[in-house]
Design an enzyme around this catalytic site. Structure first.
Site, PDB file in Angstrom:
ATOM      1  N   GLY A 264       2.503   5.642   2.355  1.00 34.92           N
ATOM      2  CA  GLY A 264       3.797   6.297   2.500  1.00 34.92           C
ATOM      3  C   GLY A 264       4.907   5.437   1.953  1.00 34.92           C
ATOM      4  O   GLY A 264       4.676   4.464   1.227  1.00 34.92           O
ATOM      5  N   GLY A 265       6.134   5.791   2.305  1.00 33.87           N
ATOM      6  CA  GLY A 265       7.284   5.098   1.772  1.00 33.87           C
ATOM      7  C   GLY A 265       7.380   3.652   2.216  1.00 33.87           C
ATOM      8  O   GLY A 265       7.921   2.808   1.505  1.00 33.87           O
ATOM      9  N   MET A 266       6.851   3.360   3.413  1.00 32.92           N
ATOM     10  CA  MET A 266       6.973   2.013   3.947  1.00 32.92           C
ATOM     11  C   MET A 266       5.779   1.134   3.630  1.00 32.92           C
ATOM     12  O   MET A 266       5.918  -0.079   3.496  1.00 32.92           O
ATOM     13  CB  MET A 266       7.175   2.050   5.460  1.00 32.92           C
ATOM     14  N   GLY A 267       4.601   1.709   3.529  1.00 37.76           N
ATOM     15  CA  GLY A 267       3.432   0.878   3.320  1.00 37.76           C
ATOM     16  C   GLY A 267       2.148   1.672   3.206  1.00 37.76           C
ATOM     17  O   GLY A 267       2.157   2.897   3.095  1.00 37.76           O
TER      18      GLY A 267
ATOM     19  N   LYS B  27      -1.207  -0.790   9.385  1.00 41.65           N
ATOM     20  CA  LYS B  27      -0.182  -0.491   8.389  1.00 41.65           C
ATOM     21  C   LYS B  27       0.342  -1.796   7.806  1.00 41.65           C
ATOM     22  O   LYS B  27       0.798  -2.675   8.541  1.00 41.65           O
ATOM     23  CB  LYS B  27       0.973   0.308   8.982  1.00 41.65           C
TER      24      LYS B  27
ATOM     25  N   LEU C  44      -6.462   4.965   4.711  1.00 41.10           N
ATOM     26  CA  LEU C  44      -6.158   6.196   5.427  1.00 41.10           C
ATOM     27  C   LEU C  44      -5.000   6.951   4.787  1.00 41.10           C
ATOM     28  O   LEU C  44      -4.900   8.170   4.927  1.00 41.10           O
ATOM     29  CB  LEU C  44      -5.824   5.888   6.892  1.00 41.10           C
ATOM     30  N   GLY C  45      -4.116   6.240   4.108  1.00 41.25           N
ATOM     31  CA  GLY C  45      -2.981   6.898   3.472  1.00 41.25           C
ATOM     32  C   GLY C  45      -1.953   5.895   3.014  1.00 41.25           C
ATOM     33  O   GLY C  45      -2.055   4.689   3.267  1.00 41.25           O
TER      34      GLY C  45
ATOM     35  N   VAL D  25      -1.695   2.408   4.924  1.00 36.91           N
ATOM     36  CA  VAL D  25      -2.423   2.383   6.185  1.00 36.91           C
ATOM     37  C   VAL D  25      -3.918   2.307   5.894  1.00 36.91           C
ATOM     38  O   VAL D  25      -4.455   3.121   5.131  1.00 36.91           O
ATOM     39  CB  VAL D  25      -2.113   3.635   7.033  1.00 36.91           C
TER      40      VAL D  25
ATOM     41  N   ASP E 234      11.664  10.400  13.246  1.00 34.68           N
ATOM     42  CA  ASP E 234      10.934  10.952  12.100  1.00 34.68           C
ATOM     43  C   ASP E 234       9.728  11.769  12.568  1.00 34.68           C
ATOM     44  O   ASP E 234       8.626  11.634  12.038  1.00 34.68           O
ATOM     45  CB  ASP E 234      10.479   9.836  11.170  1.00 34.68           C
TER      46      ASP E 234
END
Length: 297
Positions: A23-26, A42, A20-21, A28, A136
């Site tokens: 990002g900075g943390m992990g 995630k 799905l995508g 998804v 956020d």
């Protein structure tokens, strides 16, 4: 997004179907449970898995997300903060996020803006009642579900019950997404509370109405300066929403309304009365803001 060879076939017993995508943390993933329920899972990036501070923050993310009602967020279904690569599974919310929708279709029309504004105020009311500060709120973290907007990704949220002396607030790191952060997130991260989410709400609504944030700049440093010291650029925001957005974007935390008060204003259809600009740096300028300040003080 297509799966990669390095992606797992399953996480926590849930079969992975798609990306799905990231990002900075992990990353998804879209996954499916044994009963056929679709989930968003995630999984944190491998470089963070051995970071004790990150694991502590991830545990709090799970705890924070579990405290909030699923009516306005993506309910937590399962999680394992102690796995080799910590992960959290939430109910999958079909639909595009606000950022993607605006990039592809342009600003929201006024009726949808009204619904978005009221829906997000209601969501933040629920989140703050649970003792959680999101920290956020941005277009990518707002899903446009059929039954109204949902706030997702509590990746750097902080339960309000944790004291300001908490070790995670002493690292000196600026946490958030600069164009949608509040002044206090830059100037005093240890003092961030629910009012920070209200400032972010004003920026998110501006983006939904104009395709840009009120403090946008090519330079992150310049963006931060504008957030802390500059006037917001609200060109193109419908007149009907201007009083609400200006109230959210007050520099002083005590001058912003609480989420429940803003939701009441939206529901009753009565915008706050504008106050003289000369009082901008003084005490709270509206009855709503004054009540907010009284409770905070």
């Amino acid at each position: 997004m297509a799966l990669r060879d390095s992606d797992p076939a399953e996480v926590g017993g849930y079969r992975i179907e798609d990306r799905l995508g990231s990002g900075g943390m992990g990353v998804v993933y879209l996954a499916r449970s044994a009963s056929g329920r679709r989930l968003a899972i995630k999984v944190v990036h491998s470089q963070y898995a051995d970071d004790d501070e990150f694991r502590t923050r991830f545990r709090r993310e799970v705890a924070a997300a579990r405290q909030v009602s699923g009516a306005f967020t993506a309910p937590v279904v399962d999680a394992d903060a102690d796995a080799t690569y910590p992960w959290m599974a939430t109910l999958y919310i079909p639909g595009a996020d606000l950022g993607t929708h605006v990039r592809e279709h342009g600003p929201l029309p006024l009726p949808r803006l009204r619904g978005l504004a009221a829906g997000l105020a209601e969501a933040l009311r629920d989140i703050h009642r649970a003792g959680v500060v999101h920290r956020d709120l941005k277009p990518a973290n707002v899903m446009l579900a059929e039954d109204g907007p949902r706030v997702i990704d509590f990746g750097i949220s902080r339960a309000a019950e944790f004291a300001a002396s908490d070790v995670l607030t002493q690292t000196g790191r600026v946490m958030g997404t600069p164009p949608f952060m509040s002044p206090e997130q830059f100037a005093a991260p240890q003092d961030v509370g629910p009012a920070a989410d209200m400032f972010s709400l004003g920026s998110v609504l501006t983006y939904a109405a104009t395709c840009r944030g009120p403090f946008d700049s090519p330079s992150p440093y310049e963006t931060a300066l504008r957030v802390v010291e500059g006037e917001p650029d609200l060109t193109g925001v419908p007149d009907e929403l201007l009083p609400f957005i200006r109230l959210c974007l007050e520099k002083h935390q005590k001058s912003r309304p609480a989420a429940g008060e803003l939701f009441t204003l939206f529901r009753e259809g009565g915008p706050p009365r504008p106050a003289p600009r000369a009082r901008r740096r003084g005490a709270p300028r509206t009855p709503v803001a004054r009540r907010t300040a009284d409770r905070a003080g």
